[in-house]
Write a protein that holds these residues in place. Structure first.
Motif, PDB file in Angstrom:
ATOM      1  N   UNK A 104     -42.979  26.461  77.033  1.00 55.67           N
ATOM      2  CA  UNK A 104     -43.947  27.517  76.737  1.00 55.67           C
ATOM      3  C   UNK A 104     -45.243  26.890  76.254  1.00 55.67           C
ATOM      4  N   UNK A 105     -46.353  27.511  76.628  1.00 55.54           N
ATOM      5  CA  UNK A 105     -47.663  27.017  76.188  1.00 55.54           C
ATOM      6  C   UNK A 105     -48.540  28.193  75.790  1.00 55.54           C
ATOM      7  N   UNK A 106     -49.531  27.907  74.926  1.00 58.07           N
ATOM      8  CA  UNK A 106     -50.592  28.868  74.626  1.00 58.07           C
ATOM      9  C   UNK A 106     -51.769  28.523  75.517  1.00 58.07           C
ATOM     10  N   UNK A 107     -52.046  29.380  76.459  1.00 60.33           N
ATOM     11  CA  UNK A 107     -53.020  29.072  77.500  1.00 60.33           C
ATOM     12  C   UNK A 107     -54.444  28.960  76.951  1.00 60.33           C
ATOM     13  N   UNK A 108     -54.840  29.874  76.082  1.00 55.89           N
ATOM     14  CA  UNK A 108     -56.240  29.941  75.664  1.00 55.89           C
ATOM     15  C   UNK A 108     -56.733  28.655  74.994  1.00 55.89           C
ATOM     16  N   UNK A 109     -56.060  28.148  73.960  1.00 59.83           N
ATOM     17  CA  UNK A 109     -56.557  26.895  73.366  1.00 59.83           C
ATOM     18  C   UNK A 109     -56.508  25.723  74.327  1.00 59.83           C
ATOM     19  N   UNK A 110     -55.526  25.695  75.226  1.00 62.79           N
ATOM     20  CA  UNK A 110     -55.442  24.590  76.186  1.00 62.79           C
ATOM     21  C   UNK A 110     -56.595  24.622  77.182  1.00 62.79           C
ATOM     22  N   UNK A 111     -56.944  25.816  77.662  1.00 64.51           N
ATOM     23  CA  UNK A 111     -58.049  25.889  78.624  1.00 64.51           C
ATOM     24  C   UNK A 111     -59.378  25.571  77.949  1.00 64.51           C
ATOM     25  N   UNK A 112     -59.505  25.898  76.675  1.00 67.47           N
ATOM     26  CA  UNK A 112     -60.715  25.514  75.947  1.00 67.47           C
ATOM     27  C   UNK A 112     -60.847  23.992  75.901  1.00 67.47           C
ATOM     28  N   UNK A 113     -59.749  23.320  75.573  1.00 64.78           N
ATOM     29  CA  UNK A 113     -59.775  21.859  75.535  1.00 64.78           C
ATOM     30  C   UNK A 113     -60.106  21.278  76.908  1.00 64.78           C
ATOM     31  N   UNK A 114     -59.500  21.851  77.931  1.00 68.70           N
ATOM     32  CA  UNK A 114     -59.697  21.350  79.298  1.00 68.70           C
ATOM     33  C   UNK A 114     -61.136  21.534  79.771  1.00 68.70           C
ATOM     34  N   UNK A 115     -61.665  22.744  79.665  1.00 71.28           N
ATOM     35  CA  UNK A 115     -63.015  23.002  80.172  1.00 71.28           C
ATOM     36  C   UNK A 115     -64.061  22.230  79.382  1.00 71.28           C
ATOM     37  N   UNK A 116     -63.829  22.051  78.078  1.00 68.41           N
ATOM     38  CA  UNK A 116     -64.794  21.328  77.261  1.00 68.41           C
ATOM     39  C   UNK A 116     -64.778  19.836  77.586  1.00 68.41           C
ATOM     40  N   UNK A 117     -63.595  19.274  77.751  1.00 64.87           N
ATOM     41  CA  UNK A 117     -63.496  17.851  78.103  1.00 64.87           C
ATOM     42  C   UNK A 117     -64.142  17.594  79.460  1.00 64.87           C
ATOM     43  N   UNK A 118     -63.931  18.498  80.407  1.00 61.80           N
ATOM     44  CA  UNK A 118     -64.532  18.351  81.722  1.00 61.80           C
ATOM     45  C   UNK A 118     -66.051  18.422  81.640  1.00 61.80           C
ATOM     46  N   UNK A 142     -63.476  37.845  75.843  1.00 59.26           N
ATOM     47  CA  UNK A 142     -62.100  38.324  75.696  1.00 59.26           C
ATOM     48  C   UNK A 142     -61.155  37.224  75.218  1.00 59.26           C
ATOM     49  N   UNK A 143     -60.378  37.529  74.191  1.00 59.95           N
ATOM     50  CA  UNK A 143     -59.472  36.561  73.573  1.00 59.95           C
ATOM     51  C   UNK A 143     -58.086  37.188  73.429  1.00 59.95           C
ATOM     52  N   UNK A 144     -57.032  36.600  74.016  1.00 62.11           N
ATOM     53  CA  UNK A 144     -55.669  37.106  73.780  1.00 62.11           C
ATOM     54  C   UNK A 144     -55.281  36.869  72.321  1.00 62.11           C
ATOM     55  N   UNK A 145     -54.753  37.887  71.674  1.00 58.58           N
ATOM     56  CA  UNK A 145     -54.512  37.816  70.230  1.00 58.58           C
ATOM     57  C   UNK A 145     -53.501  36.737  69.851  1.00 58.58           C
ATOM     58  N   UNK A 146     -52.613  36.364  70.764  1.00 55.72           N
ATOM     59  CA  UNK A 146     -51.642  35.306  70.494  1.00 55.72           C
ATOM     60  C   UNK A 146     -51.879  34.069  71.352  1.00 55.72           C
ATOM     61  N   UNK A 147     -53.071  33.969  71.917  1.00 48.77           N
ATOM     62  CA  UNK A 147     -53.413  32.778  72.691  1.00 48.77           C
ATOM     63  C   UNK A 147     -52.893  32.779  74.112  1.00 48.77           C
ATOM     64  N   UNK A 148     -52.278  33.876  74.553  1.00 46.49           N
ATOM     65  CA  UNK A 148     -51.644  34.032  75.862  1.00 46.49           C
ATOM     66  C   UNK A 148     -50.469  33.064  76.006  1.00 46.49           C
ATOM     67  N   UNK A 149     -49.352  33.467  75.453  1.00 44.96           N
ATOM     68  CA  UNK A 149     -48.121  32.689  75.546  1.00 44.96           C
ATOM     69  C   UNK A 149     -47.510  32.836  76.937  1.00 44.96           C
ATOM     70  N   UNK A 150     -47.289  31.700  77.594  1.00 48.50           N
ATOM     71  CA  UNK A 150     -46.760  31.697  78.955  1.00 48.50           C
ATOM     72  C   UNK A 150     -45.514  30.812  79.022  1.00 48.50           C
ATOM     73  N   UNK A 151     -44.466  31.331  79.655  1.00 50.97           N
ATOM     74  CA  UNK A 151     -43.274  30.538  79.942  1.00 50.97           C
ATOM     75  C   UNK A 151     -43.467  29.860  81.295  1.00 50.97           C
ATOM     76  N   UNK A 152     -43.243  28.539  81.343  1.00 50.51           N
ATOM     77  CA  UNK A 152     -43.469  27.756  82.543  1.00 50.51           C
ATOM     78  C   UNK A 152     -42.140  27.430  83.265  1.00 50.51           C
ATOM     79  N   UNK A 153     -42.150  27.635  84.560  1.00 45.80           N
ATOM     80  CA  UNK A 153     -41.027  27.225  85.393  1.00 45.80           C
ATOM     81  C   UNK A 153     -41.540  26.224  86.424  1.00 45.80           C
ATOM     82  N   UNK A 154     -41.278  24.926  86.214  1.00 47.44           N
ATOM     83  CA  UNK A 154     -41.772  23.904  87.149  1.00 47.44           C
ATOM     84  C   UNK A 154     -41.227  24.147  88.561  1.00 47.44           C
ATOM     85  N   UNK A 155     -42.070  23.924  89.566  1.00 48.20           N
ATOM     86  CA  UNK A 155     -41.665  24.161  90.951  1.00 48.20           C
ATOM     87  C   UNK A 155     -41.081  22.915  91.601  1.00 48.20           C
ATOM     88  N   UNK A 156     -41.270  21.758  90.987  1.00 45.51           N
ATOM     89  CA  UNK A 156     -40.743  20.527  91.580  1.00 45.51           C
ATOM     90  C   UNK A 156     -39.666  19.918  90.681  1.00 45.51           C
TER      91      UNK A 156
END
Length: 479
Positions: A170-184, A465-479
């Motif tokens: 599981x990941x919190x999408x919002x803080x991760x995408x902030x880190x990603x877009x800012x680093x890029x 727009x900000x998800x109140x819990x950071x948008x919690x997502x369950x990940x299922x790897x495809x490979x």
């Protein structure tokens, strides 16, 4: 002497009745026909209502309540201490977008400028905008120039997902995408790759956006004060980077650098002054804020819809897998691949229609002008907003339905879909955002199946727009 006294008395007796008659019978000039609406409370106007609707997750309520009560074309309010005319509908968008430098000019609230800009540049900001610098910025961000950065964006996206997503269920999408877009953004705009240096910038940036729409009271502990103090740190750190880069350029160490900062310092008109360094800093900060806030928000919202709507995910997955299968092992994406992502971009556009990353933008009237029969006085501020068109059934039938097919063919009617604004001041980073979004989608859906942990997670605006819990997502790897 007596003669002059009598003359003065005579004139006074004659003047007073004539003056009273003038006051009684003079023809009063009619007041301007201002847009309907109300200013709200003294000083703060309706700012609290505006911010309150956003914090409750329904920013369109502030707009819709007033269009239904006052006018579908334009209404009056008071925001951020300013008389404000809010333009509505496609006609209002068209008028403002096409009226740049004729009726209106760019305007930023003083509170925003205090957070972002060097105090020495506030007065001349926009009024004395270095034209060559802006044209150079547009040149850097046009599609032909950005094509060369697609492999870098793809490589960094793969690394981000591998390090920050793959190890977890599981990941919190919002803080991760902030880190990603800012680093890029730090990599492409400033050639900064060291994670520690990126973090040094990112930490104060996190305190900036909440201060934009807060009450501008500079008292320790308030959101505005935190944003102002963070702005000081960002400006000083960026100024240090600029001066170090100038020294590297003078020593021939950055002669072939392709990042925006190096090119601004070598190819634009650098007069060597501290004010030019501050102007460069202002430009870079604006791009970094867009990357940290609006672009990361857009990606988060897109992931939200991909995880919520399996049938939409499947169509995006099918399109992206066709592209992935056409690539050799380890081969990075290129411009031709991006052009094949038509359904994915339609899906992204529909996401930004329903949950736009920004609510609109301000302008300032530079002359008296008339719109829809109402007079907008010189000096008034104007505001165009996505909320009078994006969910309006007049422009988008069944507006709450998620339907990417709206963007097929010629797409929506002009001036109805405006997440990037329009006209001469359309967001210069639109194409950059498109590439970043599509490259992220490609790598995400070809690597994971997505499922929301909190199905009805609330989204509020702060100001994006900000998800109140950071948008919690369950990940299922495809490979």
């Amino acid at each position: 002497m007596e003669f002059y006294s009598q003359l003065f008395l005579y004139l006074a007796v004659l003047y007073i009745p004539l003056h009273l008659l003038f006051l009684v019978f003079r023809k009063k000039s009619p007041p301007p026909n201002l847009p309907p609406g109300k200013k709200g409370w003294p000083i703060i106007g309706e700012s609290l209502d505006f911010a309150g609707a956003a914090k409750c997750g329904c920013p369109e309520k502030f707009i819709n309540d007033r269009t239904s009560k006052y006018s579908l074309d334009v209404f009056r309010t008071s925001l951020l201490g300013e008389d404000m005319a809010v333009f509505c509908g496609a006609a209002g968008n068209k008028f403002l977008f096409s009226g740049q430098n004729k009726y209106i000019t760019t305007w930023w609230p003083t509170s925003m400028k205090k957070v972002i800009l060097f105090p020495e540049t506030m007065e001349k900001f926009n009024k004395d905008d270095p034209k060559k610098m802006r044209s150079f910025l547009l040149e850097f961000l046009k599609p032909e120039a950005l094509q060369h950065y697609i492999p870098i964006m793809d490589s960094m996206t793969r690394e981000h997902l591998e390090s920050d997503w793959s190890p977890y269920k599981e990941v919190k999408v919002f803080p991760l995408t902030k880190n990603y877009t800012f680093a890029l953004a730090c990599h492409l705009f400033m050639n900064i790759k060291d994670p520690q240096v990126v973090s040094k910038f990112a930490d104060p940036f996190a305190r900036v956006p909440p201060g934009f729409t807060s009450v501008p009271i500079n008292v320790p502990g308030t959101p505005f004060n935190k944003a102002v103090e963070a702005g000081k740190v960002i400006r000083q750190e960026l100024l240090n980077v600029i001066r170090q880069r100038k020294q590297e350029i003078s020593e021939g160490k950055a002669a072939n650098a392709r990042d925006l900062l190096s090119r601004l310092l070598t190819e634009a008109d650098d007069d060597g002054s501290v004010y030019y360094e501050m102007d460069v800093s202002n430009k870079i900060i604006g791009l970094l804020i867009a990357s940290y806030d609006t672009t990361s928000t857009s990606i988060t919202i897109i992931v939200n819809y991909l995880a919520s709507l399996p049938h939409i995910y499947e169509k995006v997955y099918k399109e992206q897998m066709e592209i992935a299968k056409s690539k050799a092992p380890g081969e990075l994406l290129n411009w031709d691949d991006i052009q094949k992502m038509k359904y994915s971009w339609n899906m992204a556009c529909e996401s930004m229609r329903l949950t736009p990353p920004a609510q609109g933008a301000f302008r300032e009237a530079i002359t008296d002008f008339t719109f829809a029969g109402y007079t907008i006085p010189k000096g008034w501020k104007t505001f165009w907003t996505v909320h009078t068109t994006h969910k309006n059934p007049k422009y988008f039938p069944n507006p709450e339905k998620f339907d990417p097919s709206r963007f097929e063919g010629n797409g929506p009617a002009p001036f109805t879909y405006v997440p990037f604004g329009g006209g001469p001041r359309m967001c210069p980073g639109k194409e950059y955002a498109r590439l970043e979004i599509l490259i992220f989608i490609h790598n995400l859906v070809t690597k994971f199946k997505l499922e929301k942990v909190i199905p009805n997670e609330k989204i509020i605006y702060n100001p994006s727009p900000v998800p109140t819990n950071g948008l919690l997502i369950h990940l299922r790897p495809l490979n």
